[in-house]
Motif scaffolding. Structure first.
Motif, short mmCIF file in Angstrom:
data_model
loop_
_atom_site.label_atom_id
_atom_site.label_comp_id
_atom_site.label_asym_id
_atom_site.label_seq_id
_atom_site.Cartn_x
_atom_site.Cartn_y
_atom_site.Cartn_z
N LEU A 72 -3.40 9.04 -10.02
CA LEU A 72 -3.82 10.25 -10.75
C LEU A 72 -3.94 11.47 -9.84
O LEU A 72 -4.91 12.21 -9.89
CB LEU A 72 -5.12 10.00 -11.49
N GLY A 73 -2.97 11.66 -8.95
CA GLY A 73 -2.93 12.84 -8.09
C GLY A 73 -3.53 12.63 -6.71
O GLY A 73 -3.44 13.51 -5.86
N ALA A 74 -4.17 11.48 -6.45
CA ALA A 74 -4.81 11.26 -5.16
C ALA A 74 -3.81 11.18 -4.01
O ALA A 74 -4.20 11.31 -2.85
CB ALA A 74 -5.67 10.00 -5.20
N THR A 75 -2.54 10.98 -4.31
CA THR A 75 -1.53 10.98 -3.25
C THR A 75 -1.39 12.36 -2.63
O THR A 75 -0.84 12.50 -1.54
CB THR A 75 -0.16 10.51 -3.79
N HIS A 76 -1.89 13.39 -3.31
CA HIS A 76 -1.85 14.75 -2.78
C HIS A 76 -3.10 15.10 -1.98
O HIS A 76 -3.08 16.03 -1.18
CB HIS A 76 -1.69 15.76 -3.93
N SER A 77 -4.18 14.35 -2.18
CA SER A 77 -5.42 14.67 -1.48
C SER A 77 -5.67 13.77 -0.27
O SER A 77 -6.27 14.20 0.71
CB SER A 77 -6.61 14.58 -2.44
N VAL A 78 -5.22 12.52 -0.33
CA VAL A 78 -5.48 11.56 0.75
C VAL A 78 -4.31 11.58 1.74
O VAL A 78 -3.15 11.47 1.35
CB VAL A 78 -5.68 10.13 0.17
N SER A 79 -4.66 11.69 3.00
CA SER A 79 -3.65 11.66 4.06
C SER A 79 -3.06 10.26 4.16
O SER A 79 -3.78 9.27 4.05
CB SER A 79 -4.32 12.06 5.38
N TRP A 80 -1.74 10.18 4.37
CA TRP A 80 -1.10 8.87 4.48
C TRP A 80 0.13 8.94 5.37
O TRP A 80 0.69 10.01 5.60
CB TRP A 80 -0.73 8.31 3.10
N GLU A 81 0.50 7.76 5.87
CA GLU A 81 1.73 7.61 6.66
C GLU A 81 2.38 6.29 6.29
O GLU A 81 1.69 5.34 5.94
CB GLU A 81 1.41 7.52 8.17
N TYR A 82 3.70 6.24 6.42
CA TYR A 82 4.43 4.99 6.24
C TYR A 82 4.91 4.51 7.61
O TYR A 82 5.38 5.31 8.44
CB TYR A 82 5.65 5.15 5.33
N HIS A 83 4.79 3.20 7.84
CA HIS A 83 5.33 2.56 9.04
C HIS A 83 5.98 1.25 8.64
O HIS A 83 5.41 0.49 7.86
CB HIS A 83 4.22 2.29 10.07
N GLU A 84 7.13 0.99 9.18
CA GLU A 84 7.83 -0.25 8.88
C GLU A 84 7.05 -1.47 9.38
O GLU A 84 6.98 -2.49 8.70
CB GLU A 84 9.23 -0.23 9.50
N GLU A 85 6.45 -1.34 10.55
CA GLU A 85 5.74 -2.47 11.18
C GLU A 85 4.23 -2.25 11.16
O GLU A 85 3.74 -1.29 11.76
CB GLU A 85 6.21 -2.65 12.62
#
Length: 177
Positions: A72-85
């Protein structure tokens, strides 16, 4: 009794939220396959003002329709990163001074009600795959393991439920110190 309106709740806006002080907890999703669990992790992380989410391996990433259904929009407020490993993230967070905690059923795990987070520590909480849990190689890198006590016939909680239980418990215990 009447429900509170959105104005009554006085929630902060996304830009203010990004600038506010965060709870020194990072969430690591280790090969979580359900986009709904990923979205729920974002929404719960927003609710508890968690520092960051690390999405690893097969874990889906925003933008994704199924993630947004529960985030519900929290992907815009919470900092995140993707890593393969996942191991790369664990090694980096450990080097940055985080205590690495797997949420898993394992030998010598500490039952949640016996675990007391330290106020001046930073924690990285690892939640694993819905079927296989936290990867065995990652378990070799952790500082401790927390288990949520269960009293029914099922052997585990849904990832999103486990995240909510653990974060609520951590926040409550930290605020009491």
């Amino acid at each position: 009794m009447q429900k509170l309106s959105m104005d009554d709740l006085q929630r902060t806006d996304v830009e203010s939220f990004k600038k506010q002080e965060k709870t020194p907890i990072a969430i690591i999703l280790d090969n979580v396959r359900s986009m709904h669990n990923v979205g729920s992790a974002f929404r719960t992380a927003d609710g508890f003002a968690i520092e960051k989410i690390f999405l690893c391996g097969i874990t889906g990433t925003p933008p994704h329709r199924e993630i947004e259904k529960t985030a519900l929009g929290a992907t815009h407020s919470v900092s995140w990163e993707y890593h393969e490993e996942t191991a790369t993230v664990v090694d980096q967070l450990k080097a940055d001074g985080y205590t690495i905690v797997a949420i898993e059923q394992a030998e010598d795990s500490v039952m949640l009600h016996h675990f007391q987070p330290t106020v001046d520590k930073k924690y990285a909480l690892i939640f694993g795959n819905e079927v296989n849990g936290v990867d065995e190689e990652i378990m070799k890198k952790i500082d401790t393991c927390i288990e949520i006590p269960q009293y029914g016939t099922k052997h585990s909680f849904n990832v999103s439920v486990a995240i909510g239980i653990i974060l609520w418990d951590f926040i409550q215990k930290r605020n009491l110190n």
